[in-house]
Motif scaffolding. Structure first.
Motif, short mmCIF file in Angstrom:
data_model
loop_
_atom_site.label_atom_id
_atom_site.label_comp_id
_atom_site.label_asym_id
_atom_site.label_seq_id
_atom_site.Cartn_x
_atom_site.Cartn_y
_atom_site.Cartn_z
N PHE A 1 -4.90 1.63 13.32
CA PHE A 1 -4.15 2.26 12.25
C PHE A 1 -5.10 3.03 11.33
CE2 PHE A 1 -2.44 1.90 7.85
CZ PHE A 1 -1.32 2.72 8.01
N GLU A 2 -4.87 4.32 11.23
CA GLU A 2 -5.69 5.17 10.36
C GLU A 2 -4.91 5.46 9.08
OE1 GLU A 2 -8.70 5.71 10.99
OE2 GLU A 2 -8.83 5.26 13.13
N ASP A 3 -5.37 4.89 7.98
CA ASP A 3 -4.65 5.00 6.70
C ASP A 3 -5.01 6.33 6.02
OD1 ASP A 3 -3.22 4.60 4.46
OD2 ASP A 3 -4.22 2.76 3.84
N THR A 4 -4.41 7.42 6.51
CA THR A 4 -4.71 8.76 5.96
C THR A 4 -3.48 9.41 5.36
OG1 THR A 4 -4.32 9.74 8.13
CG2 THR A 4 -6.59 9.08 7.62
N MET A 5 -2.41 8.65 5.14
CA MET A 5 -1.16 9.23 4.65
C MET A 5 -1.22 9.49 3.16
SD MET A 5 1.55 6.96 6.86
CE MET A 5 0.65 5.45 6.55
N ASP A 6 -0.75 10.65 2.76
CA ASP A 6 -0.69 11.04 1.34
C ASP A 6 0.76 11.09 0.88
OD1 ASP A 6 -3.48 11.39 1.15
OD2 ASP A 6 -3.31 13.41 2.01
N GLY A 7 0.94 11.04 -0.43
CA GLY A 7 2.27 11.20 -1.00
C GLY A 7 3.16 9.99 -0.89
N LEU A 8 2.60 8.81 -0.60
CA LEU A 8 3.41 7.60 -0.48
C LEU A 8 3.81 7.08 -1.86
CD1 LEU A 8 1.48 5.63 2.30
CD2 LEU A 8 3.48 7.11 2.56
N ILE B 1 8.88 -6.23 6.33
CA ILE B 1 7.94 -5.51 5.47
C ILE B 1 6.65 -6.33 5.45
CG2 ILE B 1 7.46 -4.54 3.21
CD1 ILE B 1 10.43 -4.44 2.68
N THR B 2 5.57 -5.73 5.93
CA THR B 2 4.31 -6.45 6.04
C THR B 2 3.15 -5.51 5.76
OG1 THR B 2 3.03 -7.92 7.49
CG2 THR B 2 4.05 -6.01 8.52
N LYS B 3 2.03 -6.08 5.37
CA LYS B 3 0.84 -5.29 5.09
C LYS B 3 0.29 -4.70 6.38
CE LYS B 3 -3.26 -5.47 2.10
NZ LYS B 3 -4.21 -4.77 2.93
N ALA B 4 0.02 -3.40 6.37
CA ALA B 4 -0.51 -2.74 7.56
C ALA B 4 -1.91 -3.26 7.89
CB ALA B 4 -0.56 -1.23 7.34
N THR B 5 -2.16 -3.49 9.18
CA THR B 5 -3.46 -3.96 9.63
C THR B 5 -4.16 -2.87 10.44
OG1 THR B 5 -2.42 -4.92 11.60
CG2 THR B 5 -2.71 -6.37 9.70
#
Length: 529
Positions: A136-143, A168-172
């Motif tokens: 999982f690459e956490d590169t999302m903007d505007g959340l 609903i869970t924390k992304a790993t």
């Protein structure tokens, strides 16, 4: 039996079910529980199927060994349960497999990969673990951003009428996809050996003997669980038999005794509840880098702190508690009501039971009058020791110090076309294995989880650390159509969270919806949608 079942559904004998399991997470630490939501649907119509009432679930390791088994109750194709992740299991990719008894006729099952991590066995940078999870690459903007420990009411949007699972869970950093894909491929029915478990569970088998007819032999079954279940049937001309039981009365697990009223029977072969063999995982490995190792260690610390407040989660117990028979007279033994032998205990204490001896063998008899029209000659009582049928001699040979209570049903006890002259049920403290001459086969039934649609969410409490990574789990959400509003609370763990909604619409369409949001200390205002 099978003809009746299929007529009820208006289906032919090639009716095929398929399964999807939605899980709360595909990346889990040992010592936690993996939760799952089951969708059993028709391969042809893609609508949820009411044919089966039990789903079989296994967790399979890298080598193909089944390390955990459970069963869950189904209602109209839906069910939910959980599986404890043992702290002794090694890190790696495991596969959770699910299927109904009917699906075994065409060798079908559902498989979902799950990454299990054991930080207590040591997580080192450069170490390789089995499997090929996605990074999982956490590169999302505007959340949308929420504060830690904030109540949230989130409008997801409009969905058609459907049955859903919501997590609903924390992304790993590492995960496996878990989207529902409705299978479109029908396969050839290899056999019709295993009947569907439409209302109840089934025990199925076959007997053999050196010579003579196999037809119409009496087969009896007793199930020791939270309530006693007795069943009887007769074999067909091939020596096959089927008997049903109510799994809701089997607690988490139960012990079954099956025996045939024919001394010439040489073997009883039972049909396995589960698949006997599983293929090993493909030889693919993923390296643990410093970022993943850091995440695992932090998750482990947060999990331990949270569980210190909640209490350590324990695996499902396989203990079978003693039950009390309906209409039974119960005698609890103590220092004043326990005699030097079991025989003396019955003679001195229990007025309903007589003990006699003939040619060196003891016989116990329940004193009760037969109902009108039933001859009492040659009628014997049903004699049980810790829920399984034994002989009078087995009861009388026990030490009275091991007996907790004795139950007597002083009236005729009917099971189908068999009339027992009362019931004698002896319960021990369970402190040691008993030596008996129990007839037939004894075997355990895998633990069963009754149907439940309970959901879990965080309830904010200032006295708790709130290091939960799972914010909401609603395994069976029946959506009538229109807006989906999720009410939940964030924990104190910052980072990116994933909302996963999957299910089947009332028209047989797959539903997969994913949303992300962030939790951050730096947010200045409360966001409520």
């Amino acid at each position: 039996m099978s003809i009746i079942l299929f007529n009820l559904h208006g289906q032919s004998s090639d009716y095929q079910e398929e399964v999807h399991l939605a899980v709360n997470t595909t990346n889990i630490l040992v010592g936690e529980s993996l939760s799952f939501s089951a969708f059993v649907y028709s391969n042809a119509t893609k609508n949820v199927s009411a044919l089966s009432s039990i789903l079989y679930i296994e967790l399979v390791d890298e080598s193909g060994r089944s390390v955990s088994k459970t069963k869950i109750g189904l209602r109209k194709g839906r069910g939910a349960g959980n599986m404890y992740i043992d702290p002794d299991w090694m890190s790696g990719t495991y596969r959770i497999r699910a299927y109904t008894r009917w699906m075994m006729n065409y060798e079908s099952f559902y498989e979902q990969k799950v990454l299990i991590l054991n930080p207590y066995s040591g997580i080192t940078v450069g170490e390789s673990i089995s499997g090929d999870p996605i990074r999982f690459e956490d590169t999302m903007d505007g959340l949308t951003v929420y504060q830690p420990a904030q109540d949230v009411s989130l409008n997801i949007g409009s969905l058609e009428p459907s049955t859903l699972s919501i997590a609903i869970t924390k992304a790993t950093k590492l995960y496996y996809p878990n989207e529902i894909e409705l299978n479109n491929k029908g396969v050839e029915m290899r056999s019709f050996e295993k009947l569907p478990e439409y209302r109840y569970g089934l025990v199925q088998g076959k007997i053999s003997k050196p010579s003579g007819e196999l037809n119409q032999l009496r087969v009896n079954m007793i199930i020791k669980g939270s309530s006693m279940q007795v069943a009887t049937t007769k074999t067909d001309k091939y020596g096959r038999f089927w008997m049903s039981y109510n799994p809701d009365y089997c607690a988490r697990s139960a012990e079954v005794q099956v025996y045939v009223e024919d001394d010439s029977v040489s073997q009883i072969i039972l049909v396995n509840e589960y698949y006997e063999n599983h293929t090993p995982l493909d030889s693919v490995y993923t390296a643990i880098d410093s970022i993943i190792a850091k995440e695992i260690i932090e998750r482990s610390i947060h999990s331990q702190v949270q569980r210190a407040y909640e209490g350590v989660e324990k695996p499902i117990s396989n203990d079978v508690k003693n039950y009390t028979l309906p209409s039974a007279e119960v005698y609890y033994l103590d220092d004043f009501r326990r005699f030097s032998s079991v025989r003396d205990t019955f003679i001195e204490l229990i007025k309903y039971v007589g003990v006699s001896k003939s040619e060196g063998n003891y016989r116990m008899n329940v004193r009760c009058a037969p109902p009108d029209g039933l001859l009492s000659a040659n009628k014997s009582p049903l004699i049980l020791l810790d829920g399984l049928e034994v002989s009078s001699q087995d009861i009388l040979s026990q030490s009275p110090n091991e007996i907790e209570k004795i139950e007597i049903v002083p009236e005729y006890y009917f099971v189908n076309d068999i009339a027992y002259k009362g019931v004698i049920s002896v319960h021990t403290f369970g402190r040691k294995d008993l030596e008996t001459r129990t007839r037939g086969l004894k075997f355990p039934i895998a633990n069963y989880q009754p149907y439940s649609d309970d959901s879990n969410t965080i309830l904010l409490n200032e006295n708790h650390p709130h290091y939960e990574s799972d914010l909401l789990w609603n395994p069976i959400y029946k959506h009538a159509g229109g807006l989906v509003i999720l009410d939940f609370a964030t924990s104190r763990l910052t980072g990116t969270y994933k909302i996963s909604i999957s299910g089947i619409s009332n028209t047989g369409r797959a539903i997969n919806l994913t949303r992300y949001f962030k939790v951050s200390d730096s947010v200045a205002t409360n966001n409520s949608n």
